[in-house]
Design a protein around this motif. Structure first.
Motif, PDB file in Angstrom:
ATOM      1  N   ALA A  83      -9.314  -4.366  -5.301  1.00 23.18           N
ATOM      2  CA  ALA A  83     -10.754  -4.530  -5.492  1.00 23.18           C
ATOM      3  C   ALA A  83     -11.018  -5.393  -6.714  1.00 23.18           C
ATOM      4  O   ALA A  83     -10.366  -5.240  -7.754  1.00 23.18           O
ATOM      5  N   LEU A  84     -11.995  -6.297  -6.588  1.00 22.27           N
ATOM      6  CA  LEU A  84     -12.489  -7.109  -7.695  1.00 22.27           C
ATOM      7  C   LEU A  84     -13.895  -6.629  -8.006  1.00 22.27           C
ATOM      8  O   LEU A  84     -14.776  -6.694  -7.158  1.00 22.27           O
ATOM      9  N   ARG A  85     -14.116  -6.150  -9.216  1.00 31.12           N
ATOM     10  CA  ARG A  85     -15.402  -5.522  -9.532  1.00 31.12           C
ATOM     11  C   ARG A  85     -16.221  -6.346 -10.521  1.00 31.12           C
ATOM     12  O   ARG A  85     -15.689  -6.899 -11.483  1.00 31.12           O
ATOM     13  N   ALA A  86     -17.516  -6.423 -10.271  1.00 31.24           N
ATOM     14  CA  ALA A  86     -18.468  -7.031 -11.195  1.00 31.24           C
ATOM     15  C   ALA A  86     -19.649  -6.095 -11.368  1.00 31.24           C
ATOM     16  O   ALA A  86     -20.033  -5.381 -10.435  1.00 31.24           O
ATOM     17  N   ASP A  87     -20.245  -6.081 -12.562  1.00 27.00           N
ATOM     18  CA  ASP A  87     -21.497  -5.369 -12.794  1.00 27.00           C
ATOM     19  C   ASP A  87     -22.627  -6.394 -12.775  1.00 27.00           C
ATOM     20  O   ASP A  87     -22.467  -7.523 -13.220  1.00 27.00           O
ATOM     21  N   ILE A  88     -23.786  -6.014 -12.260  1.00 30.05           N
ATOM     22  CA  ILE A  88     -24.810  -7.007 -11.942  1.00 30.05           C
ATOM     23  C   ILE A  88     -26.112  -6.825 -12.708  1.00 30.05           C
ATOM     24  O   ILE A  88     -27.033  -7.638 -12.548  1.00 30.05           O
ATOM     25  N   ASP A  89     -26.239  -5.805 -13.552  1.00 23.07           N
ATOM     26  CA  ASP A  89     -27.517  -5.531 -14.203  1.00 23.07           C
ATOM     27  C   ASP A  89     -27.631  -6.228 -15.555  1.00 23.07           C
ATOM     28  O   ASP A  89     -26.647  -6.694 -16.126  1.00 23.07           O
TER      29      ASP A  89
ATOM     30  N   ILE B 159     -16.593  -5.810  -5.178  1.00 24.75           N
ATOM     31  CA  ILE B 159     -17.535  -4.748  -5.544  1.00 24.75           C
ATOM     32  C   ILE B 159     -18.533  -5.318  -6.541  1.00 24.75           C
ATOM     33  O   ILE B 159     -18.158  -5.745  -7.633  1.00 24.75           O
ATOM     34  N   PHE B 160     -19.803  -5.338  -6.147  1.00 20.72           N
ATOM     35  CA  PHE B 160     -20.881  -5.758  -7.034  1.00 20.72           C
ATOM     36  C   PHE B 160     -21.682  -4.499  -7.380  1.00 20.72           C
ATOM     37  O   PHE B 160     -22.469  -4.016  -6.571  1.00 20.72           O
ATOM     38  N   GLN B 161     -21.458  -3.983  -8.566  1.00 23.92           N
ATOM     39  CA  GLN B 161     -21.951  -2.657  -8.944  1.00 23.92           C
ATOM     40  C   GLN B 161     -23.221  -2.740  -9.778  1.00 23.92           C
ATOM     41  O   GLN B 161     -23.285  -3.487 -10.748  1.00 23.92           O
ATOM     42  N   PRO B 162     -24.224  -1.942  -9.433  1.00 25.37           N
ATOM     43  CA  PRO B 162     -25.438  -1.907 -10.250  1.00 25.37           C
ATOM     44  C   PRO B 162     -25.291  -0.984 -11.463  1.00 25.37           C
ATOM     45  O   PRO B 162     -24.360  -0.178 -11.556  1.00 25.37           O
ATOM     46  N   ALA B 163     -26.225  -1.125 -12.401  1.00 30.16           N
ATOM     47  CA  ALA B 163     -26.539  -0.119 -13.431  1.00 30.16           C
ATOM     48  C   ALA B 163     -25.395   0.238 -14.378  1.00 30.16           C
ATOM     49  O   ALA B 163     -25.282   1.378 -14.793  1.00 30.16           O
ATOM     50  N   GLU B 164     -24.595  -0.749 -14.787  1.00 30.59           N
ATOM     51  CA  GLU B 164     -23.546  -0.434 -15.750  1.00 30.59           C
ATOM     52  C   GLU B 164     -24.129  -0.017 -17.095  1.00 30.59           C
ATOM     53  O   GLU B 164     -23.533   0.791 -17.816  1.00 30.59           O
ATOM     54  N   GLU B 165     -25.312  -0.543 -17.430  1.00 33.15           N
ATOM     55  CA  GLU B 165     -25.903  -0.297 -18.739  1.00 33.15           C
ATOM     56  C   GLU B 165     -26.673   1.017 -18.814  1.00 33.15           C
ATOM     57  O   GLU B 165     -27.219   1.359 -19.863  1.00 33.15           O
TER      58      GLU B 165
ATOM     59  N   LEU C 188     -26.499   4.984 -18.760  1.00 32.82           N
ATOM     60  CA  LEU C 188     -25.571   6.121 -18.825  1.00 32.82           C
ATOM     61  C   LEU C 188     -25.824   7.101 -17.693  1.00 32.82           C
ATOM     62  O   LEU C 188     -26.980   7.395 -17.389  1.00 32.82           O
ATOM     63  N   PRO C 189     -24.765   7.626 -17.056  1.00 35.97           N
ATOM     64  CA  PRO C 189     -23.340   7.384 -17.305  1.00 35.97           C
ATOM     65  C   PRO C 189     -22.769   6.190 -16.548  1.00 35.97           C
ATOM     66  O   PRO C 189     -21.596   6.145 -16.238  1.00 35.97           O
ATOM     67  N   GLY C 190     -23.620   5.203 -16.286  1.00 36.69           N
ATOM     68  CA  GLY C 190     -23.188   4.012 -15.568  1.00 36.69           C
ATOM     69  C   GLY C 190     -23.420   4.147 -14.081  1.00 36.69           C
ATOM     70  O   GLY C 190     -23.554   5.242 -13.531  1.00 36.69           O
ATOM     71  N   GLY C 191     -23.463   3.003 -13.410  1.00 34.83           N
ATOM     72  CA  GLY C 191     -23.660   2.997 -11.963  1.00 34.83           C
ATOM     73  C   GLY C 191     -22.398   3.237 -11.172  1.00 34.83           C
ATOM     74  O   GLY C 191     -22.454   3.443  -9.952  1.00 34.83           O
ATOM     75  N   ALA C 192     -21.238   3.237 -11.843  1.00 34.05           N
ATOM     76  CA  ALA C 192     -19.978   3.405 -11.123  1.00 34.05           C
ATOM     77  C   ALA C 192     -19.881   4.739 -10.378  1.00 34.05           C
ATOM     78  O   ALA C 192     -19.418   4.760  -9.229  1.00 34.05           O
ATOM     79  N   PRO C 193     -20.282   5.889 -10.976  1.00 31.56           N
ATOM     80  CA  PRO C 193     -20.186   7.133 -10.207  1.00 31.56           C
ATOM     81  C   PRO C 193     -20.973   7.099  -8.898  1.00 31.56           C
ATOM     82  O   PRO C 193     -20.481   7.572  -7.865  1.00 31.56           O
ATOM     83  N   ASP C 194     -22.186   6.533  -8.928  1.00 27.96           N
ATOM     84  CA  ASP C 194     -22.961   6.417  -7.688  1.00 27.96           C
ATOM     85  C   ASP C 194     -22.278   5.478  -6.696  1.00 27.96           C
ATOM     86  O   ASP C 194     -22.278   5.732  -5.482  1.00 27.96           O
ATOM     87  N   ALA C 195     -21.703   4.391  -7.212  1.00 24.08           N
ATOM     88  CA  ALA C 195     -20.997   3.463  -6.329  1.00 24.08           C
ATOM     89  C   ALA C 195     -19.788   4.146  -5.690  1.00 24.08           C
ATOM     90  O   ALA C 195     -19.517   3.962  -4.493  1.00 24.08           O
ATOM     91  N   ILE C 196     -19.072   4.920  -6.474  1.00 23.67           N
ATOM     92  CA  ILE C 196     -17.917   5.652  -5.942  1.00 23.67           C
ATOM     93  C   ILE C 196     -18.364   6.636  -4.872  1.00 23.67           C
ATOM     94  O   ILE C 196     -17.735   6.756  -3.807  1.00 23.67           O
ATOM     95  N   ASP C 197     -19.474   7.334  -5.139  1.00 20.18           N
ATOM     96  CA  ASP C 197     -20.009   8.266  -4.134  1.00 20.18           C
ATOM     97  C   ASP C 197     -20.427   7.530  -2.862  1.00 20.18           C
ATOM     98  O   ASP C 197     -20.433   8.117  -1.775  1.00 20.18           O
TER      99      ASP C 197
END
Length: 406
Positions: free
Chosen positions: A86-92, A148-154, A156-165
């Motif tokens: 996986a190649l991940r980027a945060d977009i916010d 993976i283009f992930q929202p809401a890195e900024e 807390l606790p980041g957008g990654a948990p929602d993306a994982i879910d």
């Protein structure tokens, strides 16, 4: 698609996937468009739509995440069941004004700016995906890859948990990412085995008790003194209950109590951050802080209420995946383009992915060589040398090609 490579070491195999000039120019324009239209976490609708449209134009099938923003896109044979890279980027973006002058692509949105380089990260993963899609059509992509283009890195606790879910790691075996580093020259990356960022949590404390006249503090709960002792004594107490090498640091940013010089108040509030270099100490931190605050508050007969807000754990790079990035950068630009980097005290929600699969993050140099102007992250004047986009794309495409034997 050109087979040219930036490899400059004797005997280094040439890799396909160098960035064509036309695509290079398109990616710079795409990044500038994102920079002019920054969106906050979980509001990245325009960004998501732009990414989806460009990936679909390339014949791919991106899928918007169930949370409404962000997306994933798989490249490769659908019947290939091997774990994907996986190649991940945060977009916010950030809620701060863009203060750059004489910049044609500065933010057009008041009090919003891409001041952490997420527009660069996003463009790098998009560019890598477009190159890898072409390699797949030519039969030269050895195994499937997920973008993976992930929202809401900024946030807390980041957008990654929602993306994982939402299932972004389903079928993923390893994950890689980059983060802009304005202390590293464009054309170079920084790598580190083990922890490369720190944990960062938020702490909010309320103290309550009987107030009264400053002439009779013995009849009150002296909340000002109690709050002051929490500020000074809790960090010291906690530092003696964890290994000093863990770097657990409590730093207060706000204290508020009282309205008059001769009235002992009934309420006090404190807030600050908890940062930690070590994963195990981070896991123990909430219990340690609760116990220490309660002990100090009890000495002054104050009632304490503690809100410990989990942020992110440290990003702990997997050695094998770090070496994959090292080999990829060496193949493209030579070993001299890699420098060792230190562990920072900043937080990054890329760490949540590493709770599930091995991975690594590299620091992507974005400083123009020879320029010593300070344009730090999270500042309104932050900008990046756009040649870093090419470096990031070719790093990721080389990693995907070299990951074939993993």
């Amino acid at each position: 698609m050109s087979r040219e490579s930036e490899a400059d070491l004797p005997g280094e195999p040439l890799l396909p996937g160098a960035l064509p000039e036309a695509l290079r120019a398109e990616l710079v324009a795409f990044r500038r468009d994102l920079h002019m239209h920054p969106e906050l976490g979980n509001q990245e609708f325009r960004t998501t739509a732009a990414l989806k449209a460009r990936l679909e134009q390339a014949g791919l099938q991106p899928r918007v995440l169930a949370i409404g923003t962000g997306l994933i896109c798989d490249i490769g044979d659908r019947d290939d069941v091997r774990p994907m890279l996986a190649l991940r980027a945060d977009i916010d973006a950030l809620p701060i004004p863009d203060t750059k002058t004489d910049c044609a692509y500065r933010s057009t949105v008041p009090d919003r700016a891409h001041a952490c380089g997420h527009d660069i990260h996003t463009t790098v993963v998009l560019g890598a995906g477009l190159v890898l899609a072409e390699l797949h059509r030519e039969g030269r992509l050895p195994r499937p890859v997920r973008l993976i283009f992930q929202p809401a890195e900024e946030v807390l606790p980041g957008g990654a948990p929602d993306a994982i879910d939402s299932g972004v790691l389903d079928g993923v075996g390893r994950i890689i990412g980059v983060h802009c580093d304005p202390r590293v020259d464009a054309g170079r990356i920084g790598l580190r085995h083990g922890a490369i960022t720190s944990a960062c949590d938020r702490l909010e404390v309320s103290l309550d008790g009987a107030g009264g006249h400053t002439a009779r503090p013995h009849l009150t709960t002296d909340l000002v003194t109690a709050a002051a002792r929490v500020v000074t004594d809790v960090p010291a107490l906690v530092s003696r209950r964890v290994d000093a090498r863990s770097g657990l640091a409590v730093t207060w940013g706000r204290i508020e109590s009282g309205h008059a010089c001769n009235v002992i108040p009934q309420h006090a509030e404190l807030s600050g951050t908890v940062r930690c270099l070590d994963l195990e100490a981070w896991r123990a931190a909430p219990d340690l802080l609760h116990a220490a605050i309660d002990e100090i508050a009890n000495l002054y007969r104050a009632k304490s209420e503690i809100n410990y807000i989990r942020g992110v754990p440290p990003v702990v790079n997997d050695p094998a995946v770090s070496e994959l990035l090292r080999h990829a950068m060496t193949a493209r630009r030579g070993a001299h383009s890699i420098e060792d980097t230190e562990q920072s005290l900043g937080g990054e929600d890329f760490s949540w992915y590493l709770e599930h699969v091995p991975g690594a993050m590299a620091r992507l140099g974005v400083r123009t060589p020879g320029d010593r102007t300070t344009r730090d992250l999270h500042r309104g004047d932050f900008d990046a040398d756009e040649s870093a986009i090419t470096v990031g794309v070719e790093l990721f495409t080389a990693a995907a090609l070299l990951d074939a034997d993993a």
